[in-house]
Enzyme design. Structure first.
Site, PDB file in Angstrom:
ATOM      1  N   GLY A  48       0.786  -1.246   0.000  1.00 14.31           N
ATOM      2  CA  GLY A  48       0.000   0.000   0.000  1.00 14.31           C
ATOM      3  C   GLY A  48       0.810   1.284   0.000  1.00 14.31           C
ATOM      4  O   GLY A  48       0.373   2.301  -0.524  1.00 14.31           O
ATOM      5  N   GLU A 102       3.582   4.439   5.863  1.00 13.00           N
ATOM      6  CA  GLU A 102       2.401   3.586   5.774  1.00 13.00           C
ATOM      7  C   GLU A 102       1.330   4.282   4.927  1.00 13.00           C
ATOM      8  O   GLU A 102       1.301   5.510   4.841  1.00 13.00           O
ATOM      9  CB  GLU A 102       1.935   3.365   7.213  1.00 13.00           C
ATOM     10  CG  GLU A 102       1.046   2.261   7.598  1.00 13.00           C
ATOM     11  CD  GLU A 102       0.889   0.972   6.833  1.00 13.00           C
ATOM     12  OE1 GLU A 102       0.948   0.943   5.600  1.00 13.00           O
ATOM     13  OE2 GLU A 102       0.613  -0.023   7.512  1.00 13.00           O
ATOM     14  N   ASP A 103       0.486   3.499   4.287  1.00 12.50           N
ATOM     15  CA  ASP A 103      -0.603   4.103   3.510  1.00 12.50           C
ATOM     16  C   ASP A 103      -1.718   4.623   4.408  1.00 12.50           C
ATOM     17  O   ASP A 103      -2.190   5.730   4.256  1.00 12.50           O
ATOM     18  CB  ASP A 103      -1.161   3.103   2.469  1.00 12.50           C
ATOM     19  CG  ASP A 103      -1.566   1.763   3.061  1.00 12.50           C
ATOM     20  OD1 ASP A 103      -1.322   1.510   4.268  1.00 12.50           O
ATOM     21  OD2 ASP A 103      -2.129   0.935   2.320  1.00 12.50           O
ATOM     22  N   ASP A 106      -5.466   2.310  10.572  1.00 16.10           N
ATOM     23  CA  ASP A 106      -6.862   2.029  10.851  1.00 16.10           C
ATOM     24  C   ASP A 106      -6.954   1.761  12.364  1.00 16.10           C
ATOM     25  O   ASP A 106      -7.083   2.690  13.156  1.00 16.10           O
ATOM     26  CB  ASP A 106      -7.238   0.825   9.980  1.00 16.10           C
ATOM     27  CG  ASP A 106      -8.715   0.517   9.987  1.00 16.10           C
ATOM     28  OD1 ASP A 106      -9.505   1.436  10.180  1.00 16.10           O
ATOM     29  OD2 ASP A 106      -9.077  -0.660   9.793  1.00 16.10           O
ATOM     30  N   LYS A 134      -7.444   7.026  10.098  1.00 18.56           N
ATOM     31  CA  LYS A 134      -8.864   6.951  10.480  1.00 18.56           C
ATOM     32  C   LYS A 134      -8.924   6.945  12.004  1.00 18.56           C
ATOM     33  O   LYS A 134      -8.977   5.873  12.611  1.00 18.56           O
ATOM     34  CB  LYS A 134      -9.479   5.644   9.977  1.00 18.56           C
ATOM     35  CG  LYS A 134      -9.754   5.554   8.502  1.00 18.56           C
ATOM     36  CD  LYS A 134     -10.368   4.187   8.191  1.00 18.56           C
ATOM     37  CE  LYS A 134     -10.611   3.996   6.714  1.00 18.56           C
ATOM     38  NZ  LYS A 134     -10.980   2.595   6.409  1.00 18.56           N
ATOM     39  N   PHE A 156     -14.365   3.018   3.607  1.00 17.02           N
ATOM     40  CA  PHE A 156     -13.353   2.245   2.900  1.00 17.02           C
ATOM     41  C   PHE A 156     -12.884   3.001   1.661  1.00 17.02           C
ATOM     42  O   PHE A 156     -13.666   3.310   0.768  1.00 17.02           O
ATOM     43  CB  PHE A 156     -13.874   0.863   2.519  1.00 17.02           C
ATOM     44  CG  PHE A 156     -12.762  -0.072   2.172  1.00 17.02           C
ATOM     45  CD1 PHE A 156     -12.049  -0.728   3.173  1.00 17.02           C
ATOM     46  CD2 PHE A 156     -12.381  -0.270   0.855  1.00 17.02           C
ATOM     47  CE1 PHE A 156     -10.986  -1.561   2.863  1.00 17.02           C
ATOM     48  CE2 PHE A 156     -11.312  -1.100   0.540  1.00 17.02           C
ATOM     49  CZ  PHE A 156     -10.620  -1.746   1.546  1.00 17.02           C
ATOM     50  N   VAL A 157     -11.597   3.295   1.621  1.00 17.43           N
ATOM     51  CA  VAL A 157     -11.051   4.083   0.516  1.00 17.43           C
ATOM     52  C   VAL A 157     -10.036   3.274  -0.297  1.00 17.43           C
ATOM     53  O   VAL A 157      -9.390   2.369   0.228  1.00 17.43           O
ATOM     54  CB  VAL A 157     -10.394   5.381   1.024  1.00 17.43           C
ATOM     55  CG1 VAL A 157     -11.413   6.306   1.656  1.00 17.43           C
ATOM     56  CG2 VAL A 157      -9.256   5.092   2.005  1.00 17.43           C
ATOM     57  N   ASP A 163      -5.813  -0.605  -1.902  1.00 22.57           N
ATOM     58  CA  ASP A 163      -6.504  -1.538  -2.785  1.00 22.57           C
ATOM     59  C   ASP A 163      -7.815  -2.059  -2.190  1.00 22.57           C
ATOM     60  O   ASP A 163      -8.055  -1.974  -0.994  1.00 22.57           O
ATOM     61  CB  ASP A 163      -5.616  -2.757  -3.030  1.00 22.57           C
ATOM     62  CG  ASP A 163      -5.556  -3.669  -1.801  1.00 22.57           C
ATOM     63  OD1 ASP A 163      -5.229  -3.163  -0.714  1.00 22.57           O
ATOM     64  OD2 ASP A 163      -5.879  -4.870  -1.927  1.00 22.57           O
ATOM     65  N   ARG A 169      -4.959   0.212  -6.995  1.00 26.52           N
ATOM     66  CA  ARG A 169      -3.744   0.796  -6.416  1.00 26.52           C
ATOM     67  C   ARG A 169      -3.109   1.855  -7.315  1.00 26.52           C
ATOM     68  O   ARG A 169      -2.439   2.761  -6.834  1.00 26.52           O
ATOM     69  CB  ARG A 169      -2.688  -0.299  -6.162  1.00 26.52           C
ATOM     70  CG  ARG A 169      -3.026  -1.260  -5.043  1.00 26.52           C
ATOM     71  CD  ARG A 169      -1.757  -2.010  -4.648  1.00 26.52           C
ATOM     72  NE  ARG A 169      -2.010  -3.238  -3.913  1.00 26.52           N
ATOM     73  CZ  ARG A 169      -2.136  -3.319  -2.596  1.00 26.52           C
ATOM     74  NH1 ARG A 169      -2.077  -2.225  -1.872  1.00 26.52           N
ATOM     75  NH2 ARG A 169      -2.343  -4.466  -2.007  1.00 26.52           N
TER      76      ARG A 169
HETATM   77  P1  IMP Z   1      -4.500  -1.549  11.064  1.00 27.21           P
HETATM   78  O1  IMP Z   1      -4.091  -0.144  11.371  1.00 27.21           O
HETATM   79  O2  IMP Z   1      -3.652  -2.592  11.711  1.00 27.21           O
HETATM   80  O3  IMP Z   1      -5.947  -1.776  11.407  1.00 27.21           O
HETATM   81  O4  IMP Z   1      -4.398  -1.883   9.539  1.00 27.21           O
HETATM   82  C1  IMP Z   1      -4.057  -0.995   8.581  1.00 27.21           C
HETATM   83  C2  IMP Z   1      -4.061  -1.703   7.231  1.00 27.21           C
HETATM   84  O5  IMP Z   1      -5.405  -2.068   6.864  1.00 27.21           O
HETATM   85  C3  IMP Z   1      -3.580  -0.779   6.139  1.00 27.21           C
HETATM   86  O6  IMP Z   1      -2.198  -0.879   5.961  1.00 27.21           O
HETATM   87  C4  IMP Z   1      -4.378  -1.239   4.944  1.00 27.21           C
HETATM   88  O7  IMP Z   1      -3.688  -2.277   4.285  1.00 27.21           O
HETATM   89  C5  IMP Z   1      -5.658  -1.785   5.508  1.00 27.21           C
HETATM   90  N1  IMP Z   1      -6.769  -0.791   5.407  1.00 27.21           N
HETATM   91  C6  IMP Z   1      -7.397  -0.175   6.431  1.00 27.21           C
HETATM   92  N2  IMP Z   1      -8.358   0.664   5.994  1.00 27.21           N
HETATM   93  C7  IMP Z   1      -8.334   0.594   4.653  1.00 27.21           C
HETATM   94  C8  IMP Z   1      -9.100   1.257   3.594  1.00 27.21           C
HETATM   95  O8  IMP Z   1      -9.996   2.093   3.814  1.00 27.21           O
HETATM   96  N3  IMP Z   1      -8.770   0.918   2.323  1.00 27.21           N
HETATM   97  C9  IMP Z   1      -7.790   0.018   2.018  1.00 27.21           C
HETATM   98  N4  IMP Z   1      -7.055  -0.619   2.959  1.00 27.21           N
HETATM   99  C10 IMP Z   1      -7.318  -0.334   4.261  1.00 27.21           C
HETATM  100 MG    MG Z   2      -1.104  -1.792   4.338  1.00 29.77          MG
END
Ligand code: IMP
Ligand code: MG
Length: 183
Positions: A48, A102-103, A106, A134, A156-157, A163, A169
């Site tokens: 990402g 990081e992209d 969440d 987020k 969800f984006v 992706d 992507r």
């Molecule tokens: P977390 O912070 O451990 O919950 O996970 C983050 C990862 O979840 C990111 O690196 C993305 O790969 C994926 N992710 C979370 N939200 C989104 C979204 O809105 N679109 C696409 N991927 C997402």
């Molecule tokens: Mg990721």
């Protein structure tokens, strides 16, 4: 907009121009916060962060080394935040300044695990730069974000590296996917 996308896009959340402007600013901020003597390793989280990292790195006016990690959540234990390292770094990071790229953050669980994993190798510092955040979804309060491109609502984006089932992507902007496409 491409014909096949029109039916999938709820709305464009961040345009290509907005991304460019923000990435430039983040790059300038990072350039100002480190010094020329710092041995910086930018660590992109695959896949990402690829678009963001390649644009951001060009906006950082300092010598940097680029490296990548690939991680994935263990199936069924998502909430534990235990992630599997699919691809480790190539670089030895002891004594060096790590900037994780990081992209999106969440829950924050993935990054918390990545940070603890990298800390065991005794880098000089670890900072986090994310394109999107987020905040409503955050479970892991210990993860402190140093550089944040955009705070976005809990939707969800996709696009600009992000992706849905490995698609979207390569789009230069970020859009909200219509719910009917991922429900
Ligand atoms: P977390 O912070 O451990 O919950 O996970 C983050 C990862 O979840 C990111 O690196 C993305 O790969 C994926 N992710 C979370 N939200 C989104 C979204 O809105 N679109 C696409 N991927 C997402
Ligand atoms: Mg990721």
């Amino acid at each position: 907009m491409r014909a096949d996308l029109k039916e999938k896009v709820d709305r464009v959340l961040i345009t290509e121009e907005e991304i460019k402007k923000r990435v430039k600013k983040l790059g300038a901020q990072i350039t100002a916060d480190y010094s020329l003597d710092d041995d910086i390793v930018m660590v992109g989280i695959l896949r990402g962060a690829v678009m963001f990292m390649s644009d951001l790195a060009r906006c950082v006016d300092l010598p940097v080394t680029l490296d990548f990690m690939d991680v994935s959540s263990y199936d069924g234990t998502k909430s534990s935040g235990i992630v599997r390292i699919i691809k480790d770094l190539e670089e030895n990071i002891a004594g060096r300044h790590i900037l994780i790229v990081e992209d999106i953050i969440d829950t924050g669980l993935t990054l918390r695990h990545v940070v603890s994993f990298l800390e065991t190798r005794n880098p000089a510092s670890i900072k986090i730069c994310t394109l999107l955040d987020k905040p409503e979804r955050r479970k892991e309060k210990k993860v402190e974000v140093d550089y944040n491109g955009f705070e976005i609502p809990d939707e969800f984006v996709v696009g600009y590296g992000l992706d849905y089932q490995e698609k979207f992507r390569n789009l230069p902007y970020i859009f909200v996917l219509k719910e009917e496409f991922y429900e």
